[in-house]
Motif scaffolding. Structure first.
Motif, PDB file in Angstrom:
ATOM      1  N   PRO A 186       0.800  -1.234   0.000  1.00 46.16           N
ATOM      2  CA  PRO A 186       0.000   0.000   0.000  1.00 46.16           C
ATOM      3  C   PRO A 186       0.827   1.276   0.000  1.00 46.16           C
ATOM      4  O   PRO A 186       0.317   2.335  -0.382  1.00 46.16           O
ATOM      5  N   LYS A 187       2.085   1.206   0.412  1.00 43.97           N
ATOM      6  CA  LYS A 187       2.919   2.402   0.469  1.00 43.97           C
ATOM      7  C   LYS A 187       4.009   2.405  -0.598  1.00 43.97           C
ATOM      8  O   LYS A 187       5.005   3.133  -0.485  1.00 43.97           O
ATOM      9  N   ASP A 188       3.803   1.636  -1.645  1.00 41.82           N
ATOM     10  CA  ASP A 188       4.776   1.589  -2.735  1.00 41.82           C
ATOM     11  C   ASP A 188       4.522   2.753  -3.690  1.00 41.82           C
ATOM     12  O   ASP A 188       3.451   2.830  -4.301  1.00 41.82           O
ATOM     13  N   PRO A 189       5.464   3.680  -3.839  1.00 45.82           N
ATOM     14  CA  PRO A 189       5.228   4.853  -4.690  1.00 45.82           C
ATOM     15  C   PRO A 189       5.003   4.507  -6.162  1.00 45.82           C
ATOM     16  O   PRO A 189       4.212   5.164  -6.845  1.00 45.82           O
ATOM     17  N   GLU A 190       5.683   3.482  -6.662  1.00 47.72           N
ATOM     18  CA  GLU A 190       5.525   3.102  -8.067  1.00 47.72           C
ATOM     19  C   GLU A 190       4.107   2.619  -8.351  1.00 47.72           C
ATOM     20  O   GLU A 190       3.549   2.888  -9.412  1.00 47.72           O
ATOM     21  N   THR A 191       3.514   1.903  -7.401  1.00 46.21           N
ATOM     22  CA  THR A 191       2.148   1.429  -7.587  1.00 46.21           C
ATOM     23  C   THR A 191       1.186   2.604  -7.719  1.00 46.21           C
ATOM     24  O   THR A 191       0.303   2.617  -8.587  1.00 46.21           O
ATOM     25  N   HIS A 192       1.341   3.619  -6.873  1.00 47.01           N
ATOM     26  CA  HIS A 192       0.473   4.802  -6.953  1.00 47.01           C
ATOM     27  C   HIS A 192       0.718   5.569  -8.249  1.00 47.01           C
ATOM     28  O   HIS A 192      -0.233   6.095  -8.856  1.00 47.01           O
ATOM     29  N   PHE A 193       1.980   5.639  -8.664  1.00 47.83           N
ATOM     30  CA  PHE A 193       2.293   6.319  -9.927  1.00 47.83           C
ATOM     31  C   PHE A 193       1.615   5.616 -11.100  1.00 47.83           C
ATOM     32  O   PHE A 193       0.976   6.264 -11.939  1.00 47.83           O
ATOM     33  N   LEU A 194       1.730   4.296 -11.147  1.00 49.90           N
ATOM     34  CA  LEU A 194       1.108   3.546 -12.243  1.00 49.90           C
ATOM     35  C   LEU A 194      -0.409   3.640 -12.177  1.00 49.90           C
ATOM     36  O   LEU A 194      -1.086   3.660 -13.220  1.00 49.90           O
ATOM     37  N   ARG A 195      -0.949   3.714 -10.985  1.00 51.90           N
ATOM     38  CA  ARG A 195      -2.393   3.870 -10.850  1.00 51.90           C
ATOM     39  C   ARG A 195      -2.837   5.205 -11.459  1.00 51.90           C
ATOM     40  O   ARG A 195      -3.877   5.298 -12.111  1.00 51.90           O
ATOM     41  N   PRO A 227      11.719  11.901  -9.926  1.00 54.96           N
ATOM     42  CA  PRO A 227      11.285  13.007 -10.795  1.00 54.96           C
ATOM     43  C   PRO A 227       9.938  12.801 -11.487  1.00 54.96           C
ATOM     44  O   PRO A 227       9.110  13.714 -11.522  1.00 54.96           O
ATOM     45  N   THR A 228       9.732  11.630 -12.086  1.00 57.18           N
ATOM     46  CA  THR A 228       8.609  11.441 -13.009  1.00 57.18           C
ATOM     47  C   THR A 228       7.239  11.750 -12.419  1.00 57.18           C
ATOM     48  O   THR A 228       6.426  12.394 -13.081  1.00 57.18           O
ATOM     49  N   PRO A 229       6.921  11.334 -11.198  1.00 65.22           N
ATOM     50  CA  PRO A 229       5.603  11.687 -10.650  1.00 65.22           C
ATOM     51  C   PRO A 229       5.377  13.196 -10.561  1.00 65.22           C
ATOM     52  O   PRO A 229       4.250  13.673 -10.740  1.00 65.22           O
ATOM     53  N   HIS A 230       6.442  13.974 -10.283  1.00 65.68           N
ATOM     54  CA  HIS A 230       6.307  15.434 -10.240  1.00 65.68           C
ATOM     55  C   HIS A 230       5.935  15.970 -11.626  1.00 65.68           C
ATOM     56  O   HIS A 230       5.104  16.878 -11.738  1.00 65.68           O
ATOM     57  N   ARG A 231       6.552  15.434 -12.658  1.00 64.32           N
ATOM     58  CA  ARG A 231       6.225  15.889 -14.009  1.00 64.32           C
ATOM     59  C   ARG A 231       4.778  15.555 -14.356  1.00 64.32           C
ATOM     60  O   ARG A 231       4.038  16.408 -14.865  1.00 64.32           O
ATOM     61  N   GLU A 232       4.361  14.303 -14.102  1.00 64.45           N
ATOM     62  CA  GLU A 232       2.996  13.894 -14.453  1.00 64.45           C
ATOM     63  C   GLU A 232       1.970  14.701 -13.666  1.00 64.45           C
ATOM     64  O   GLU A 232       0.939  15.114 -14.217  1.00 64.45           O
ATOM     65  N   LEU A 233       2.249  14.926 -12.392  1.00 66.58           N
ATOM     66  CA  LEU A 233       1.336  15.721 -11.579  1.00 66.58           C
ATOM     67  C   LEU A 233       1.295  17.159 -12.088  1.00 66.58           C
ATOM     68  O   LEU A 233       0.212  17.769 -12.190  1.00 66.58           O
ATOM     69  N   GLU A 286       0.206  25.483  -8.485  1.00 64.79           N
ATOM     70  CA  GLU A 286       0.646  24.154  -8.045  1.00 64.79           C
ATOM     71  C   GLU A 286       1.456  23.462  -9.128  1.00 64.79           C
ATOM     72  O   GLU A 286       2.434  22.761  -8.844  1.00 64.79           O
ATOM     73  N   ALA A 287       1.043  23.667 -10.384  1.00 65.28           N
ATOM     74  CA  ALA A 287       1.768  23.050 -11.496  1.00 65.28           C
ATOM     75  C   ALA A 287       3.199  23.562 -11.547  1.00 65.28           C
ATOM     76  O   ALA A 287       4.144  22.788 -11.780  1.00 65.28           O
ATOM     77  N   CYS A 288       3.365  24.850 -11.316  1.00 68.31           N
ATOM     78  CA  CYS A 288       4.698  25.437 -11.362  1.00 68.31           C
ATOM     79  C   CYS A 288       5.610  24.815 -10.301  1.00 68.31           C
ATOM     80  O   CYS A 288       6.775  24.525 -10.566  1.00 68.31           O
ATOM     81  N   VAL A 289       5.067  24.596  -9.114  1.00 69.05           N
ATOM     82  CA  VAL A 289       5.844  23.976  -8.042  1.00 69.05           C
ATOM     83  C   VAL A 289       6.332  22.596  -8.455  1.00 69.05           C
ATOM     84  O   VAL A 289       7.509  22.235  -8.272  1.00 69.05           O
ATOM     85  N   GLN A 290       5.446  21.809  -9.041  1.00 68.03           N
ATOM     86  CA  GLN A 290       5.805  20.445  -9.452  1.00 68.03           C
ATOM     87  C   GLN A 290       6.812  20.460 -10.602  1.00 68.03           C
ATOM     88  O   GLN A 290       7.746  19.646 -10.624  1.00 68.03           O
ATOM     89  N   PHE A 291       6.644  21.398 -11.536  1.00 66.46           N
ATOM     90  CA  PHE A 291       7.584  21.490 -12.662  1.00 66.46           C
ATOM     91  C   PHE A 291       8.983  21.868 -12.176  1.00 66.46           C
ATOM     92  O   PHE A 291       9.989  21.339 -12.655  1.00 66.46           O
ATOM     93  N   LYS A 292       9.042  22.787 -11.227  1.00 66.46           N
ATOM     94  CA  LYS A 292      10.351  23.189 -10.707  1.00 66.46           C
ATOM     95  C   LYS A 292      11.035  22.028  -9.990  1.00 66.46           C
ATOM     96  O   LYS A 292      12.253  21.843 -10.108  1.00 66.46           O
ATOM     97  N   ARG A 293      10.244  21.248  -9.250  1.00 67.21           N
ATOM     98  CA  ARG A 293      10.821  20.089  -8.574  1.00 67.21           C
ATOM     99  C   ARG A 293      11.337  19.072  -9.596  1.00 67.21           C
ATOM    100  O   ARG A 293      12.394  18.458  -9.403  1.00 67.21           O
ATOM    101  N   TYR A 294      10.581  18.902 -10.667  1.00 69.27           N
ATOM    102  CA  TYR A 294      11.000  17.942 -11.697  1.00 69.27           C
ATOM    103  C   TYR A 294      12.316  18.366 -12.346  1.00 69.27           C
ATOM    104  O   TYR A 294      13.249  17.566 -12.474  1.00 69.27           O
ATOM    105  N   THR A 295      12.412  19.620 -12.754  1.00 74.00           N
ATOM    106  CA  THR A 295      13.626  20.071 -13.441  1.00 74.00           C
ATOM    107  C   THR A 295      14.839  20.045 -12.519  1.00 74.00           C
ATOM    108  O   THR A 295      15.968  19.848 -12.972  1.00 74.00           O
ATOM    109  N   LYS A 296      14.596  20.237 -11.216  1.00 80.87           N
ATOM    110  CA  LYS A 296      15.706  20.159 -10.263  1.00 80.87           C
ATOM    111  C   LYS A 296      16.172  18.726 -10.083  1.00 80.87           C
ATOM    112  O   LYS A 296      17.379  18.463  -9.989  1.00 80.87           O
TER     113      LYS A 296
END
Length: 437
Positions: free
Chosen positions: A335-344, A384-390, A402-412
């Motif tokens: 239940p706490k696997d990040p990849e599972t939530h990402f794929l969901r 990185p990838t979940p930040h980009r998708e979000l 909120e999108a800008c925050v996630q994009f900045k985290r992804y590029t970093k």
């Protein structure tokens, strides 16, 4: 261009016929000779051909990279291996997992066994896994490839006709899928056609697509049953493998023409298995409760990442109903696997893109995808990838801050990713418009 694969398979099949004088097909199992076994001259040649084919296969196939899973599978194989086979220095089993969502497993005559992630992901327990591996091990131990080749050579036309027939079926299935616009189905067929047929892998074609015929396949089934009974597995689980594979999970794009065969052949196998169990009910010597529990825990621990990752493959294939069932299972395990939530989240976005869904359902699914991506970023902020998708989902929903925050985290986190500059452009655009703080 795509149709060439199908017709190449027919051309390849004609190459399988080799002239030879009549030779016996009555060969004892390798295990019956123990350490004294030596391959016959034509058998040694077949092994050399299979080793050469395997090298070509390994250059092209994507292997599932999990050493612990490989070690676990080989431990199961070792437990199934009879003493006479294990004592023989001429042949050793090696199990590899192919990253492919189709239901398939096959063995080369020199002992290499290949299992697809799609098949592993559909298996429910170690008893069912042992059924699959025992079947493939029996093909090797009972020298089915050699016996099949000798029988075909003796008939002069048998192997050619059988292989061409199988090739034509494969070709017709692909062409029919393309003609009806079912690109998902055609892609599944191309996986096998391009990899095995396109590379000219004659023995893999026979082992994984054409099969050895009813007699030898039944012998492999029964040999596998004897192995699992002798190793303390539950014989009653054996038919459940075939029954589970009959279930298409409502998936229109599910094309499983390999390993256990077509729907009619699979149904026949269920009947044969039940008949065997009725006749050999007293053969079982099941392991104790502690051993069964240990096997269940080991199976779940090693296979749950495979189910998760296979769901990702099915999402890319557009087989969403199948992927949904797999992710539900994995979420119960992890239940706490990040990849599972990402794929969901990826799955929910794909489902939202279905034009047959109502706008309300599409909005709901996109909202659920946002929640899934957000959960993935919380569980593993450094990925990185979940930040980009979000970020993309928030951007499309006009939640620009909120999108800008996630994009900045992804590029970093991913400064050298292929799309980093594109994402930075989004940030610049939002900063210019005062939407990014």
């Amino acid at each position: 261009m795509r149709r060439s694969t199908a017709f190449r398979s027919v051309a390849l099949a004609t190459l399988l016929l080799v002239s030879a004088s009549c030779v016996t097909t009555q060969l004892p199992p390798i295990s019956s000779q123990g350490s004294t076994f030596k391959p016959l001259p034509d058998e040694e040649a077949l092994w050399e051909q299979s080793r050469d084919e395997e090298k070509k296969l390994l250059e092209k196939v994507d292997l599932y990279q999990d050493p612990l899973l490989d070690a676990y599978l080989e431990k199961v194989v070792a437990g199934l291996n009879p003493a006479g086979m294990a004592a023989n220095p001429a042949i050793r089993y090696k199990v590899r997992v192919v990253e492919d969502p189709t239901l398939n497993a096959f063995a080369y005559p020199h002992g290499s066994i290949y299992v697809h992630t799609g098949l592993l992901a559909r298996i429910e327990n170690e008893d069912e896994l042992a059924t699959v591996l025992g079947h493939e091990m029996t093909h090797v131990e009972n020298r089915h490839m050699l016996r099949y080749h000798r029988a075909a050579h003796n008939k002069q036309v048998g192997l050619s006709v059988a292989a061409v027939a199988a090739s034509v079926v494969l070709a017709a299935a692909e062409i029919d899928a393309l003609d009806h616009g079912d690109w998902g189905k055609a892609a599944v067929i191309d996986m096998m056609g391009d990899l095995i047929v396109g590379l000219g892998l004659q023995l893999a074609f026979l082992a994984s697509v054409n099969g050895y015929g009813r007699g030898l396949e039944l012998e492999a089934d029964e040999g596998g049953f004897r192995k699992i009974a002798a190793s303390g597995y539950d014989l009653q689980q054996a038919p459940k493998v075939y029954e589970a594979l009959l279930n298409d999970h409502g998936e229109k794009k599910k094309v499983e023409a390999f390993f256990f065969g077509s729907h009619p052949r699979l149904s026949e196998r269920v009947q044969n298995t039940r008949a065997y169990l009725a006749k050999h009910a007293g053969d079982a010597n099941p392991a104790g409760e502690v051993a069964r529990q240990e096997r269940e825990e080991a199976f779940t621990r090693r296979v749950r990442p495979v189910v998760r990752d296979d769901a990702g493959l099915n999402i890319r294939m557009g087989r969403l109903a199948l992927a949904e069932g797999q992710l539900e299972k994995v979420q119960g395990w992890m239940p706490k696997d990040p990849e599972t939530h990402f794929l969901r989240g990826r799955l929910q976005l794909a489902q939202a893109g279905d034009p047959e869904k109502s706008r309300e359902d599409q909005r709901r699914l996109r909202g659920e995808a946002e929640d899934s991506f957000r959960k993935a970023t919380e569980l593993d902020p450094g990925r990185p990838t979940p930040h980009r998708e979000l970020g993309l989902l928030l951007y499309e929903s006009k939640k620009l801050g909120e999108a800008c925050v996630q994009f900045k985290r992804y590029t970093k986190l991913a400064p050298n990713a292929d799309d980093t500059e594109v994402i930075r452009d989004y940030v610049v655009e939002m900063e210019r418009d005062g939407k990014c703080h």
